[in-house]
Design a protein around this motif. Sequence first.
Motif, short mmCIF file in Angstrom:
data_model
loop_
_atom_site.label_atom_id
_atom_site.label_comp_id
_atom_site.label_asym_id
_atom_site.label_seq_id
_atom_site.Cartn_x
_atom_site.Cartn_y
_atom_site.Cartn_z
N ARG A 119 6.72 -2.88 3.81
CA ARG A 119 5.83 -4.03 3.97
C ARG A 119 5.19 -4.05 5.35
N ARG A 120 5.97 -3.72 6.38
CA ARG A 120 5.42 -3.69 7.73
C ARG A 120 4.38 -2.59 7.88
N ILE A 121 4.63 -1.45 7.28
CA ILE A 121 3.67 -0.35 7.37
C ILE A 121 2.36 -0.72 6.71
N VAL A 122 2.43 -1.39 5.57
CA VAL A 122 1.21 -1.81 4.88
C VAL A 122 0.45 -2.84 5.71
N ASP A 123 1.17 -3.76 6.36
CA ASP A 123 0.52 -4.78 7.18
C ASP A 123 -0.22 -4.17 8.36
N TRP A 124 0.44 -3.22 9.04
CA TRP A 124 -0.22 -2.60 10.19
C TRP A 124 -1.31 -1.62 9.76
N ALA A 125 -1.18 -1.03 8.58
CA ALA A 125 -2.22 -0.11 8.11
C ALA A 125 -3.52 -0.83 7.79
N ARG A 126 -3.43 -2.09 7.39
CA ARG A 126 -4.65 -2.85 7.09
C ARG A 126 -5.50 -3.07 8.33
N LEU A 127 -4.88 -3.09 9.51
CA LEU A 127 -5.63 -3.32 10.74
C LEU A 127 -6.52 -2.14 11.11
N THR A 128 -6.14 -0.94 10.70
CA THR A 128 -6.84 0.26 11.14
C THR A 128 -7.63 0.94 10.03
#
Length: 314
Positions: A119-128
């Motif tokens: 879930r954290r990886i998906v959240d940070w991936a949306r920023l970039t």
Amino acid sequence: MNRVSMFGVASLFRTSQHPRPLGQQTCLSMFNGFTSSNSQFVPPAVLGGVRFIAARRSWYWRKTGWWEWRRRIMHAKNKSLHARRHIWPRYEDPLEDPPKKGGGHVWKFKKTGIKFSARRIVDWARLTKGLHLQDAIDWLAAIPVNRLQPIFELLKYAQKQIMNDFQGDPGRLYVQGIEYNYGQPLKYLRYHARGHFGLVRSWRNTIILRVRELPLNEYYHRLYVMAKCPRSLPMDMRVALHEKRVGPEAIREWWPYLTASTRFKHRKNLKWLDCTRQFDYYSTRRDWITRYQANLLRRTNEMRQSRGLAPLAQ
């Protein structure tokens, strides 16, 4: 005199002593929903000033009432606004490729042992996702979260590898997406209360970064026609002009990219030229790509001359 008649006399006395102006009576009738100006309803909004008509609520609210019908309206509005930014060629040229999206070189980089949940990886991936590679690096560098260091280092490593080993153009590198794969968890014991021990699992996932180099045709349409510049590009241009590392004649060449105001005026000018049939899409694209490749060759020759190497032939 009974109590009812006393209140009636007092109300008539107040009305006769403080009559309402005609303009206020009209406003009251509008606010109260009656056509007559003899309404006795006095809303508090009128007594405080001229704001007597309730404002209409907009159909677009981001946090409340995000129903399906409102989503459809917003998606249709965004689609029409996005389509209005495009300028397409008015004729077909068999010698030229039509404007399209996709293609180009795609590089994949992988980093294992990341202490992030899925879930954290998906959240940070949306920023970039979809950002320019340099903009993604600057964006993650500005976030004061120490756990983002692995993703930040992966982006820096990908930029260095593409520029040095694969001879990619740093101006056309965009983050296509960040994926994740589950890894083997790290298990260890933790001491609990009353002499008990528990087994704790700490996940070690894998991050896969995909970087795409835009083709020159797509990069021209994105940068020149739609004026969607990376944030780092106009900033570097303004810094170079401020430090006088380039001459003032560069302002004319960099005008479509310098600021938001110049980009808006540039798109407005292109729209006017296209409506008056003075804008040739293919010829303008050929000239733009020729100048862009000449600038890349000049940059390469300057770097080679700084290292004592012979310049490349044109």
